[in-house]
Design a protein around this motif. Structure first.
Motif, mmCIF file in Angstrom:
data_model
loop_
_atom_site.group_PDB
_atom_site.id
_atom_site.type_symbol
_atom_site.label_atom_id
_atom_site.label_comp_id
_atom_site.label_asym_id
_atom_site.label_seq_id
_atom_site.Cartn_x
_atom_site.Cartn_y
_atom_site.Cartn_z
ATOM 1 N N ILE A 34 0.835 -1.203 0.000
ATOM 2 C CA ILE A 34 0.000 0.000 0.000
ATOM 3 C C ILE A 34 0.870 1.254 0.000
ATOM 4 C CG2 ILE A 34 -1.636 1.366 1.368
ATOM 5 C CD1 ILE A 34 -2.808 -1.310 2.356
ATOM 6 N N SER A 35 1.897 1.244 0.839
ATOM 7 C CA SER A 35 2.794 2.389 0.935
ATOM 8 C C SER A 35 3.502 2.653 -0.388
ATOM 9 C CB SER A 35 3.829 2.158 2.036
ATOM 10 O OG SER A 35 4.656 3.282 2.207
ATOM 11 N N SER A 36 3.963 1.579 -1.023
ATOM 12 C CA SER A 36 4.692 1.701 -2.279
ATOM 13 C C SER A 36 3.803 2.211 -3.408
ATOM 14 C CB SER A 36 5.295 0.353 -2.658
ATOM 15 O OG SER A 36 6.087 0.463 -3.824
ATOM 16 N N GLY A 39 2.721 5.770 -2.832
ATOM 17 C CA GLY A 39 3.888 6.623 -3.005
ATOM 18 C C GLY A 39 4.185 6.902 -4.466
ATOM 19 N N MET A 40 4.063 5.863 -5.294
ATOM 20 C CA MET A 40 4.318 6.037 -6.724
ATOM 21 C C MET A 40 3.281 6.954 -7.365
ATOM 22 S SD MET A 40 5.736 2.362 -8.080
ATOM 23 C CE MET A 40 4.253 1.473 -7.657
ATOM 24 N N LEU A 41 2.022 6.792 -6.988
ATOM 25 C CA LEU A 41 0.974 7.678 -7.513
ATOM 26 C C LEU A 41 1.222 9.113 -7.074
ATOM 27 C CD1 LEU A 41 -2.158 5.420 -6.937
ATOM 28 C CD2 LEU A 41 -1.378 6.307 -9.146
ATOM 29 N N CYS A 42 1.677 9.266 -5.839
ATOM 30 C CA CYS A 42 1.955 10.605 -5.315
ATOM 31 C C CYS A 42 3.040 11.309 -6.115
ATOM 32 C CB CYS A 42 2.368 10.496 -3.840
ATOM 33 S SG CYS A 42 2.926 12.061 -3.118
ATOM 34 N N VAL A 200 11.818 -1.233 -4.351
ATOM 35 C CA VAL A 200 11.203 -0.950 -5.656
ATOM 36 C C VAL A 200 10.618 0.455 -5.669
ATOM 37 C CG1 VAL A 200 9.383 -1.628 -7.271
ATOM 38 C CG2 VAL A 200 10.695 -3.374 -6.074
ATOM 39 N N MET A 201 9.965 0.824 -4.570
ATOM 40 C CA MET A 201 9.360 2.151 -4.478
ATOM 41 C C MET A 201 10.405 3.251 -4.646
ATOM 42 S SD MET A 201 7.276 3.863 -1.278
ATOM 43 C CE MET A 201 8.778 4.111 -0.289
#
Length: 240
Positions: A34-36, A39-42, A200-201
């Motif tokens: 969820i965090s990753s 974070g990528m969308l952000c 990866v994030m």
């Protein structure tokens, strides 16, 4: 999707698939996934100059702070929980106050750039603060304190530049993301943790930060051109 380039969609798609694969194949935690993903969308929305980035940032900073704490990365935990998280709300407010006309530009906000003097001041502050914070992290028993300290200090400065809409934020994000990749690689290997989605994030963040810098410089020039054109038209109307 309107106003999205093939690169943006491809970048987001590739790293999303990698994260989902790691979640099932390597047993990554759901919170890490969820965090990753948020974070990528952000960050891709930040690169596009979209205010909506902050809504995903609220979720990402909260979950990442908890994950970092569980691995003893206290600098990262404090940065996200005590600084990034509340600043998401400040960013929403400030960016909404500095919107541009979306009919003439593809983004939401007006972009600014730093002067040479501002760059010099920034470097001095970053060096001094990084040394002091590394010493503090050492005192409280933190892990990888030198890398953690530099990453945290540059992140704070970059986040401030972000909410104030400076394009140079991306130069700092490039450094931060590179350091964070090293930090998490060392931490996961030493601890035997399974949150490889964090690695990866941060890799995705590094790719996006390079793209973000290029895009924001382009946005700044386009906005200056539009502003100059509108100013010329206003003068012609007044003179007419």
């Amino acid at each position: 999707m309107k106003n999205w380039t093939k690169f943006e969609l491809g970048w987001l798609g590739v790293f999303t698939l990698v994260n989902i694969y790691l979640f099932f194949a390597w047993g990554d935690s759901l919170l890490g996934l969820i965090s990753s993903l948020t974070g990528m969308l952000c960050v891709v929305l930040v690169a596009k100059g979209k205010i909506s980035n902050y809504y995903f940032g609220i979720v990402q900073t909260g979950t990442y702070a908890y994950i970092s704490y569980t691995y003893g990365l206290y600098g990262e935990a404090m940065l996200n929980g005590l600084f990034y998280f509340p600043l998401q709300f400040v960013g929403i407010y400030l960016w909404n106050k500095n919107k541009v006309d979306q009919s003439t530009t593809g983004e939401d906000v007006k972009v600014k750039t730093l002067t040479k003097i501002q760059w010099m001041q920034l470097i001095v502050i970053a060096v001094i603060t990084s040394v002091l914070y590394a010493y503090f992290l050492h005192l409280i028993g933190g892990q990888q304190v030198r890398i953690d300290s530099v990453a945290v200090v540059l992140s704070i400065i970059a986040q401030i530049l972000m909410i104030k809409r400076y394009a140079e934020q991306w130069v700092l994000w490039i450094v931060v993301n590179g350091l964070s990749i090293v930090l998490w690689a060392i931490t996961l290997l030493q601890s035997g943790g399974n949150d490889w989605s964090m690695l990866v994030m941060w890799t995705a963040f590094l790719v996006n930060s390079i793209y973000g810098y290029v895009n924001w410089i382009k946005m700044s020039k386009e906005q200056d051109d539009v502003g100059g054109l509108m100013e010329s038209e206003s003068k012609l109307i007044l003179e007419g």
